[in-house]
Design an enzyme around this catalytic site. Structure first.
Site, short mmCIF file in Angstrom:
data_model
loop_
_atom_site.label_atom_id
_atom_site.label_comp_id
_atom_site.label_asym_id
_atom_site.label_seq_id
_atom_site.Cartn_x
_atom_site.Cartn_y
_atom_site.Cartn_z
N HIS A 21 -3.01 0.05 -2.11
CA HIS A 21 -2.19 1.02 -1.37
C HIS A 21 -3.03 1.60 -0.24
CE1 HIS A 21 0.50 4.39 -0.55
NE2 HIS A 21 1.39 3.73 -1.24
N ASP A 24 5.28 -0.47 -7.15
CA ASP A 24 6.06 -1.72 -7.29
C ASP A 24 5.64 -2.57 -8.47
OD1 ASP A 24 5.95 -1.63 -3.80
OD2 ASP A 24 7.77 -1.45 -5.00
C1 SDX Z 1 4.60 0.40 -0.90
O1 SDX Z 1 2.66 3.50 2.43
C2 SDX Z 1 3.38 3.78 1.41
O2 SDX Z 1 3.45 4.92 0.97
C3 SDX Z 1 4.15 2.62 0.79
C4 SDX Z 1 4.87 2.88 -0.53
C5 SDX Z 1 6.03 3.83 -0.34
O3 SDX Z 1 6.44 4.43 -1.37
O4 SDX Z 1 6.57 3.92 0.77
O5 SDX Z 1 3.96 3.39 -1.48
C6 SDX Z 1 5.48 1.59 -1.08
O6 SDX Z 1 4.71 -0.25 0.09
C7 SDX Z 1 3.55 0.13 -1.95
C8 SDX Z 1 2.66 -1.10 -1.57
C9 SDX Z 1 3.40 -2.35 -1.98
N1 SDX Z 1 2.67 -3.58 -1.47
C10 SDX Z 1 2.07 -4.41 -2.31
O7 SDX Z 1 1.95 -4.25 -3.53
C11 SDX Z 1 1.55 -5.66 -1.62
C12 SDX Z 1 0.10 -5.92 -2.03
N2 SDX Z 1 -0.74 -4.88 -1.45
C13 SDX Z 1 -1.37 -5.13 -0.19
O8 SDX Z 1 -0.65 -5.90 0.69
C14 SDX Z 1 -2.10 -3.91 0.36
O9 SDX Z 1 -2.76 -3.33 -0.69
C15 SDX Z 1 -1.32 -2.85 1.11
C16 SDX Z 1 -0.52 -3.43 2.22
C17 SDX Z 1 -0.43 -2.11 0.19
C18 SDX Z 1 -2.35 -1.88 1.69
O10 SDX Z 1 -3.07 -2.57 2.63
P1 SDX Z 1 -4.24 -1.88 3.47
O11 SDX Z 1 -4.34 -0.43 3.21
O12 SDX Z 1 -4.10 -2.30 4.88
O13 SDX Z 1 -5.52 -2.47 2.82
P2 SDX Z 1 -6.25 -3.78 3.32
O14 SDX Z 1 -5.24 -4.87 3.52
O15 SDX Z 1 -7.13 -3.40 4.45
O16 SDX Z 1 -7.11 -4.18 2.04
C19 SDX Z 1 -8.44 -3.72 1.86
C20 SDX Z 1 -9.10 -4.85 1.06
C21 SDX Z 1 -9.01 -6.21 1.74
O17 SDX Z 1 -10.10 -6.97 1.25
P3 SDX Z 1 -11.43 -7.15 2.21
O18 SDX Z 1 -10.92 -7.64 3.56
O19 SDX Z 1 -12.05 -5.76 2.30
O20 SDX Z 1 -12.29 -8.14 1.48
O21 SDX Z 1 -8.42 -5.00 -0.19
C22 SDX Z 1 -7.85 -6.30 -0.26
C23 SDX Z 1 -7.76 -6.82 1.16
O22 SDX Z 1 -7.80 -8.25 1.17
N3 SDX Z 1 -6.51 -6.14 -0.84
C24 SDX Z 1 -6.02 -6.93 -1.79
C25 SDX Z 1 -4.75 -6.37 -2.09
N4 SDX Z 1 -4.54 -5.31 -1.32
C26 SDX Z 1 -5.64 -5.17 -0.54
N5 SDX Z 1 -6.50 -8.03 -2.38
C27 SDX Z 1 -5.71 -8.58 -3.32
N6 SDX Z 1 -4.50 -8.12 -3.68
C28 SDX Z 1 -3.98 -7.02 -3.08
N7 SDX Z 1 -2.79 -6.58 -3.43
#
Ligand code: SDX
Length: 424
Positions: A307, A364
């Protein structure tokens, strides 16, 4: 209005100093007002708005490190267990929980606006029967702007308030119909004698052939709690989309349709559907280790984890997990996907890859298992999220229109071609 602290940040630039005011809210980090950076001929740069407070708001507060989510000051776990969704809607819209009289009046207003103009039902026929329900929702909710435009004066608070009631009331009808259309069943009309969640489930699963269809109260209660857990969440991507669309003075129904579009993405509200598909793909606990290696190789993401704000636990996920246990037990369901989800969570919470990146279950992760137990098909999961979040979107739209606002118009760092002439 935010409190000006008198404190200032000083930016040293090209031998000059720019003083930037600092404001404090009631909770959360102070903010640095950077608009005077422009006078220096610079823009601030913050792709993805990692460190940008785009507005001032009183609706929802999140502390990502402490796993705190407050709606008008009330913790989400208290609202989810001690209030119902319509009370939470009233709170988000008005700033206070309703007393018995206010609740009855609000409930009656919503019940009496659940019908849609009969012409709206014609829009569905333009879609293929295999259309994704979210595609249908983007279209039919946007189409409401054709029915409530001429004569709608968004400068008039009464017009704004009835818009909020209409959207909260009609969105379950359109959501249920987006499902009925894809399964080829006739639309079931809303009933004024049913509660909000009960009415939605009745429109989802009743048929003309089954006149006595009754919604299981356990499912209605679980549905209502899921609505509450998804009602609002500060300046997330879809809410920010609604605010940006609203900042142009656009029709509010069209603004909500833009929020539905933004929510659909798998990185946002589409994650609940993606979690179930991920669990289906993994299949069994024996395959978890191999799947986790794929995640670490960045071939796939662990959907339902991570998140932008919560770098500890998502308080909604905790309530959702409790609800999951309650519903499955009450229904006597032993869903192997729950065991699989719990195994994934256990591994992730102990694996350095996830711990270092502060990846925890979000709202989720468990919601899909409950929705499946209620009988909601996986393609409808994000529609449920959009249904529930409509009150959050319209609350932020109302808040923005309640005081002077500027059109949202970010700038950019341009790295394209410098000016050049066509040479023929
Ligand atoms: C919702 O914003 C809100 O409030 C949203 C929400 C709401 O109520 O409105 O809470 C609802 O959207 C919840 C989130 C649902 N999405 C998912 O579950 C999809 C999986 N999650 C990711 O796509 C991600 O965690 C996000 C999009 C939610 C957050 O992304 P960020 O903050 O941009 O984080 P990032 O992509 O920069 O990740 C940081 C690191 C990265 O690794 P490195 O490049 O540092 O090596 O964490 C890794 C990412 O690759 N990472 C994950 C991951 N999420 C982040 N790796 C594996 N699985 C994941 N789910």
């Amino acid at each position: 209005m935010s409190a000006a602290t008198g404190k200032k940040a000083v930016l040293q630039l090209d031998g000059k100093e720019i003083e930037l005011p600092i404001y404090s809210g009631t909770l959360g980090p102070d903010v640095i007002d950077v608009k005077d950076v422009l006078a220096s001929g610079h823009f601030t740069f913050d792709p993805g708005f990692m460190a940008t407070a785009a507005c001032e708001s009183k609706i929802t507060f999140i502390d990502g490190d402490k796993g705190v989510l407050l709606h008008r000051g009330y913790p989400i776990d208290q609202l989810a267990t001690q209030a119902d969704y319509l009370e939470t809607c009233y709170l988000l819209l008005n700033g206070e929980l309703p007393n018995a009289e206010q609740k009855a009046e609000f409930d009656a207003k919503v019940r009496n606006h659940t019908m849609v103009h009969d012409q709206v039902s014609r829009f569905f026929n333009g879609f293929r029967r295999d259309a994704h329900p979210m595609a249908i929702m983007v279209g039919v909710v946007g189409a409401l702007s054709a029915f409530y435009h001429n004569g709608l004066d968004i400068e008039d608070i009464n017009h704004r308030e009835i818009t909020a009631i209409r959207l909260i009331a009609k969105i379950p009808t359109l959501a249920a119909w987006s499902y009925k259309y894809t399964v080829g069943q006739p639309f079931i009309y809303p009933r004024n004698d049913l509660g909000y969640a009960e009415n939605f489930l009745h429109m989802m699963f009743a048929t003309p052939a089954d006149r006595d269809y009754k919604v299981n109260p356990i499912l209605a209660k679980a549905m209502d709690r899921i609505f509450t857990l998804h009602a609002d969440h500060e300046q997330n991507a879809s809410t920010s989309t609604v605010r940006l669309a609203g900042s142009t003075g656009a029709n509010p129904y069209a603004c909500i349709s833009s929020g539905i579009s933004a929510l659909w993405g798998p990185a946002h509200g589409g994650a609940n559907e993606a979690v179930l598909k991920m669990l289906d793909e993994i299949g069994s606990v024996e395959n978890v280790a191999e799947f986790m290696e794929k995640v670490k190789r960045k071939e796939v993401k662990l959907m339902g984890f991570g998140h932008r704000v919560y770098k500890n636990f998502d308080p909604r996920a905790k309530v959702m997990k409790q609800t999951c246990d309650e519903v499955l037990e009450a229904l006597g369901i032993n869903d192997p996907q729950l065991a699989l989800a719990m195994e994934l969570e256990k591994i992730a919470l102990n694996d350095p890859y996830f711990v270092e990146r502060k990846l925890y279950p979000n709202v989720d992760f468990y919601s899909g298992i409950i929705l499946k137990a209620i009988g909601i098909p996986v393609e409808m999961f994000t529609v449920i999220f959009a249904l529930a979040r409509t009150v959050g979107w319209i609350s932020h739209w109302l808040e923005m229109h309640a005081s002077p606002y500027k059109i949202g118009r970010p700038r950019q760092l341009y790295t394209g071609e410098t000016q050049r002439d066509i040479k023929r």
